[in-house]
Design an enzyme around this catalytic site. Sequence first.
Site, PDB file in Angstrom:
ATOM      1  CB  SER A   1       1.257  16.544 -12.971  1.00 10.70           C
ATOM      2  OG  SER A   1       0.845  16.025 -11.898  1.00 10.70           O
TER       3      SER A   1
ATOM      4  CG  ASP B   1       5.985  20.573  -7.918  1.00 10.86           C
ATOM      5  OD1 ASP B   1       5.073  20.178  -7.098  1.00 10.86           O
ATOM      6  OD2 ASP B   1       5.824  20.352  -9.135  1.00 10.86           O
TER       7      ASP B   1
ATOM      8  CG  HIS C   1       2.256  20.433  -9.581  1.00 11.22           C
ATOM      9  ND1 HIS C   1       3.367  19.609  -9.969  1.00 11.22           N
ATOM     10  CD2 HIS C   1       1.277  19.775 -10.084  1.00 11.22           C
ATOM     11  CE1 HIS C   1       2.972  18.435 -10.277  1.00 11.22           C
ATOM     12  NE2 HIS C   1       1.692  18.646 -10.635  1.00 11.22           N
TER      13      HIS C   1
END
Length: 532
Positions: A332, A390, A456
């Site tokens: 991320s 995602d 995610h």
Amino acid sequence: MSIGSTLPAHNLHLFQARRADFQRTGSRLNPLNRPDFSCKAESLSTKSTRKHLSNLDRLLQKQPDPNPPDPEPPRKESGENRGRGILEGLSLARVWPEMKAAEEMSPRHLNRLQRLLSKSAEYSPRNCLGGRWREYHGNNDWVGLLDPLDENLRREVVRSGEFIQAAYHCFHSDPATSPEEVLWPRHVALPDKSYRVTKSLYATASVGLPKWVDDVAPDLGWMTQRSSWAGYVAVCDDRREIQRMGRRDIVIALRGTATCLEWAENVRDLLVPISGDGGEQLHAKVQCGFLSLFKTRGAHVPSLAESVVEEIQRLTEKYKGESLSITVTGHSLGAALALLVGDELSTSCSPEMPPIAVFSFGGPRVGNRGFARRLESNNVKVLRIVNSQDVITRVPGMLVSEDLDRKLREIDGAGKVLDALDNSMPWAYAHVGTELRLDTKMSPFLRPDADVACCHDLEAYLHLVDGYLASNCPFRANAKRSLWRLVNEQRSNIKRLYTSKAAAALTLKNVCGAAEAAGDADRIGRSLSMSG
């Protein structure tokens, strides 16, 4: 209720039956069992009969495993692995009645659910990378290794993700940052004991919340701090592992977004020029918020960029003359910062910098096409692990797929026009490097409509990597990674077929773990009997 910890549960009835028969027959090798052979002395007098009975005796004492595990070099036992035999020896027929389990679930589903009971991950063999380590490190952009996915590369990718998980665990165990702690590295429980942490890394936001926020909500604490622990640098110190990998590896692992101010930096999505450009790279730009977290100094800590460069220069000087590699990995926000780390090391350090590879999980776009070209020209290799479901991997910037952009640039004269637009538009983002594309829908355990958080989630990513064979193949049946953590964290996104049966199994795991820590064997038996 008894649990077989040395034999597979599905062979337990066979072992008990043979053992009972063996005890009735009598064994010359068993000193506790002395039957009367007087009436059979004549039949056992020949040498061949004695040899036959001796062989039969040895056969019955040691039952071979019909499904031997993959060979694996010995590893040190961690706290997570202790007590593993309890659940491995647990038969589903003892948890749910045998006839009921057989009626409700097929053998294939029973086998899958059995893996849900595993307390720890199982790994593929650690093959010797030797002279091919540069290939697995991206020297040739992983050509021929992704579709189908090479076994050794799968292990390297999963291991990179577990380094990030260690960063998450370390941060959440103590998220507050104090001035005193910057004097020494935090303790990080590394998944690979052959590595040693040498440096703690901190990211600092350039923005801050007004003072009245702390007065109104003092409980926010670490959520409003400007500087936060973001990851670590570790180096491989084990000679056997260095020999297996073909070089000494240096890992830089970075966690994802955690604090309020980090979220505030994430939404500052205008492209700004990155320093150190020259020539045709003049228009390389990156996201404003990511660059701010990377370059800003804190009150008591240096910037993330300064810390990384200083530590890598120290390590490369210390191990000068050895074969080295630098692996940068992040999830991320950490994936975005990992690209900036790769860029900084390739431009600010000496020309003799070891090969740099970036493994990013669920990373957003970071810069424009000029930034991507800059990384490529500096020989920074990037492998982006992307889940098709995602949404984070499709922001920031205009939602234009890379495939469409590539096709448009193949048209004569279109490339120059698109480059001009990229240089003038504030949201003309582009991805960097080679892509390994996964899909939540390929997993037999996850729901196809899993929510954004699940798609995610880092553990979900590692689950998909572990089961990925090729773009046109189903989830591999012999996937090694344990699913207990995935079920614990994403239970609402697991298919109902498994959650309805796994709930009791996970309860058993927790009960067994608590009882084992207390050393109360009777309590384990009573708890398992009640749950069954």
